[in-house]
Design a protein around this motif. Structure first.
Motif, PDB file in Angstrom:
ATOM      1  N   GLY A  16       0.829  -1.236   0.137  1.00  0.00           N
ATOM      2  CA  GLY A  16       0.034   0.202   0.067  1.00  0.00           C
ATOM      3  C   GLY A  16       0.576   1.280   0.046  1.00  0.00           C
ATOM      4  O   GLY A  16       0.413   2.351  -0.509  1.00  0.00           O
ATOM      5  N   SER A  17       1.911   1.228   0.446  1.00  0.00           N
ATOM      6  CA  SER A  17       3.095   2.590   0.304  1.00  0.00           C
ATOM      7  C   SER A  17       4.442   1.969   0.464  1.00  0.00           C
ATOM      8  O   SER A  17       4.817   0.703   0.246  1.00  0.00           O
ATOM      9  N   GLY A  18       5.112   3.169   0.395  1.00  0.00           N
ATOM     10  CA  GLY A  18       6.602   2.994   0.378  1.00  0.00           C
ATOM     11  C   GLY A  18       7.141   2.247  -0.801  1.00  0.00           C
ATOM     12  O   GLY A  18       6.513   2.144  -2.048  1.00  0.00           O
ATOM     13  N   PHE A  19       8.260   1.256  -0.418  1.00  0.00           N
ATOM     14  CA  PHE A  19       8.674   0.605  -1.809  1.00  0.00           C
ATOM     15  C   PHE A  19       8.020  -0.762  -2.222  1.00  0.00           C
ATOM     16  O   PHE A  19       8.268  -1.315  -3.138  1.00  0.00           O
ATOM     17  N   ASP A  38      -1.842  -5.710   2.202  1.00  0.00           N
ATOM     18  CA  ASP A  38      -1.593  -4.472   3.267  1.00  0.00           C
ATOM     19  C   ASP A  38      -2.684  -4.768   4.406  1.00  0.00           C
ATOM     20  O   ASP A  38      -3.737  -5.313   3.995  1.00  0.00           O
ATOM     21  N   GLN A  40      -3.666  -1.964   5.610  1.00  0.00           N
ATOM     22  CA  GLN A  40      -4.303  -0.680   5.649  1.00  0.00           C
ATOM     23  C   GLN A  40      -5.480  -0.495   4.338  1.00  0.00           C
ATOM     24  O   GLN A  40      -4.892  -0.539   3.225  1.00  0.00           O
ATOM     25  N   ASP A  64      -3.169  -9.042   7.787  1.00  0.00           N
ATOM     26  CA  ASP A  64      -2.250  -9.274   8.658  1.00  0.00           C
ATOM     27  C   ASP A  64      -1.134 -10.183   8.319  1.00  0.00           C
ATOM     28  O   ASP A  64      -1.571 -11.225   8.946  1.00  0.00           O
ATOM     29  N   VAL A  65       0.091  -9.387   8.231  1.00  0.00           N
ATOM     30  CA  VAL A  65       0.811 -10.575   7.832  1.00  0.00           C
ATOM     31  C   VAL A  65       1.672 -11.404   9.015  1.00  0.00           C
ATOM     32  O   VAL A  65       2.056 -12.486   8.934  1.00  0.00           O
ATOM     33  N   ASN A  91       7.634  -7.818   2.617  1.00  0.00           N
ATOM     34  CA  ASN A  91       7.916  -6.425   2.815  1.00  0.00           C
ATOM     35  C   ASN A  91       7.590  -5.499   3.811  1.00  0.00           C
ATOM     36  O   ASN A  91       7.808  -4.599   4.333  1.00  0.00           O
ATOM     37  N   ALA A  92       6.174  -6.039   4.196  1.00  0.00           N
ATOM     38  CA  ALA A  92       5.413  -5.351   5.289  1.00  0.00           C
ATOM     39  C   ALA A  92       6.166  -5.119   6.586  1.00  0.00           C
ATOM     40  O   ALA A  92       7.100  -6.135   6.921  1.00  0.00           O
ATOM     41  N   GLY A  93       6.291  -3.949   7.045  1.00  0.00           N
ATOM     42  CA  GLY A  93       7.052  -3.897   8.291  1.00  0.00           C
ATOM     43  C   GLY A  93       6.653  -2.568   9.093  1.00  0.00           C
ATOM     44  O   GLY A  93       5.652  -1.841   8.446  1.00  0.00           O
ATOM     45  N   VAL A  94       7.002  -2.778  10.255  1.00  0.00           N
ATOM     46  CA  VAL A  94       6.668  -1.226  11.342  1.00  0.00           C
ATOM     47  C   VAL A  94       7.772  -0.923  11.914  1.00  0.00           C
ATOM     48  O   VAL A  94       8.832  -1.810  12.192  1.00  0.00           O
ATOM     49  N   VAL A 114       5.065  -8.419  13.138  1.00  0.00           N
ATOM     50  CA  VAL A 114       4.810  -7.847  11.782  1.00  0.00           C
ATOM     51  C   VAL A 114       6.485  -8.135  11.192  1.00  0.00           C
ATOM     52  O   VAL A 114       6.292  -8.913  10.066  1.00  0.00           O
ATOM     53  N   THR A 199       9.876   6.967   4.185  1.00  0.00           N
ATOM     54  CA  THR A 199       8.598   6.335   3.699  1.00  0.00           C
ATOM     55  C   THR A 199       7.757   6.524   5.048  1.00  0.00           C
ATOM     56  O   THR A 199       8.131   7.073   6.000  1.00  0.00           O
ATOM     57  N   GLY A 200       6.754   5.751   4.831  1.00  0.00           N
ATOM     58  CA  GLY A 200       5.549   5.527   5.951  1.00  0.00           C
ATOM     59  C   GLY A 200       6.338   5.289   7.447  1.00  0.00           C
ATOM     60  O   GLY A 200       6.000   5.971   8.336  1.00  0.00           O
TER      61      GLY A 200
END
Ligand code: ADP
Length: 268
Positions: A16-19, A38, A40, A64-65, A91-94, A114, A199-200
């Motif tokens: 949904g965002s970033g790379f 994603d 979101q 939710d990964v 790639n999902a991350g927080v 995550v 990014t986010g």
């Protein structure tokens, strides 16, 4: 070597965002089928609409990964819709911020859930599918890209959970790479260790590692000049640049991918 991406399938988490989003854009340009994931809903819907408008076949799922059952359901749906994916971008991350002894149990569980479990699920669910496809067709090629960070190789202060999680992603991907070499030369693995990309995550309100860590980072003796000559969140390394590096890595079957110019030669 993988050069023909047309008609191949990519699973992208954090699309949904970033790379994650930039990789989806490149995938759409190259005629790939895209599985966009994603947590979101709004960002995912925007990415889905954009990729469909550019002609890609798209399966978009709010997942939710860190959740094993949701990831299992996703993997089943991907198999039924497209068959084994050729590319998986875990790639999902927080982000996290804070002194390491002050982080709450909830923060540890959330970030490791995550950043680490998300990659574990992607690897454990899609690798067997990919290996089966590779076994059935000697010409089949695939590649798994896991997003770590410079914080997977170094330990900048005041973002300890993130450092721990990204070190785990580097170790996981190194092991994945070595284990794959035992059974197949048709599937590659890369770990992406970008310098801080604006990014986010680096701009999030909940955790502000860029702001919080930036001042300490630039002063850090541990990290030194290699990192301090590029200000954190300076905007000099962009998400599209990193996304292009990822595709170059897939094409060249590289293992480490860095976005820092001084480290770019350091691939194997
Ligand atoms: P970066 O591009 O640097 O990885 P972003 O914050 O721009 O950072 O992108 C991370 C993406 O991962 C976001 O779109 C975010 O919504 C997504 N994400 C975060 N947590 C989860 C999760 N648990 N499951 C799926 N996607 C997630």
């Amino acid at each position: 070597m993988i050069q023909d991406f047309h008609g191949k399938t990519a699973v992208l988490t954090g699309a949904g965002s970033g790379f994650g989003l930039e990789c989806a854009r490149i995938g759409a340009q190259r005629g790939m089928n895209l599985v966009l994931v994603d947590v979101q809903a709004d960002a995912l819907a925007r990415a889905e609409a954009e990729m469909k408008a550019s002609g890609a076949r798209v399966l978009a799922r709010r997942v939710d990964v860190s959740d094993a059952a949701q990831m299992e359901a996703l993997a089943d749906e991907v198999r039924q819709t497209f068959g084994a994916p050729h590319f998986v971008f875990n790639n999902a991350g927080v982000g996290s911020a804070g002194l390491i002894w002050e982080n709450s149990v909830r923060d540890w569980q959330w970030v490791l859930g995550v950043n680490v479990w998300g990659v574990v699920h992607g690897v454990r669910l899609f690798t067997p599918m990919m290996l089966a496809a590779a076994k059935a067709d000697p010409a089949w090629r695939g590649h798994i890209v896991n997003t770590a960070s410079m914080a997977g190789l170094l330990t900048p202060p005041n973002m300890g959970i993130y450092n721990v999680s990204k070190h785990a992603v580097v170790a996981l991907t190194e092991t994945l790479y070595q284990d794959l070499r035992l059974v197949s030369d048709q599937i590659g693995a890369s770990v992406l260790c970008p310098y801080f990309v604006p990014t986010g995550i680096s701009q999030s309100q909940r955790n502000k590692p860029a702001e919080l860590a930036g001042e300490r980072l630039t002063k850090s003796q541990l990290i030194g000049q290699a990192m301090t000559d590029k200000a954190v969140g300076s905007g000099k390394v962009t998400a599209p640049e990193v996304a292009h590096k990822v595709f170059e890595a897939i094409e060249a079957d590289r293992f480490y991918v860095f976005s820092h110019p001084k480290a770019l030669g350091n691939v194997r």
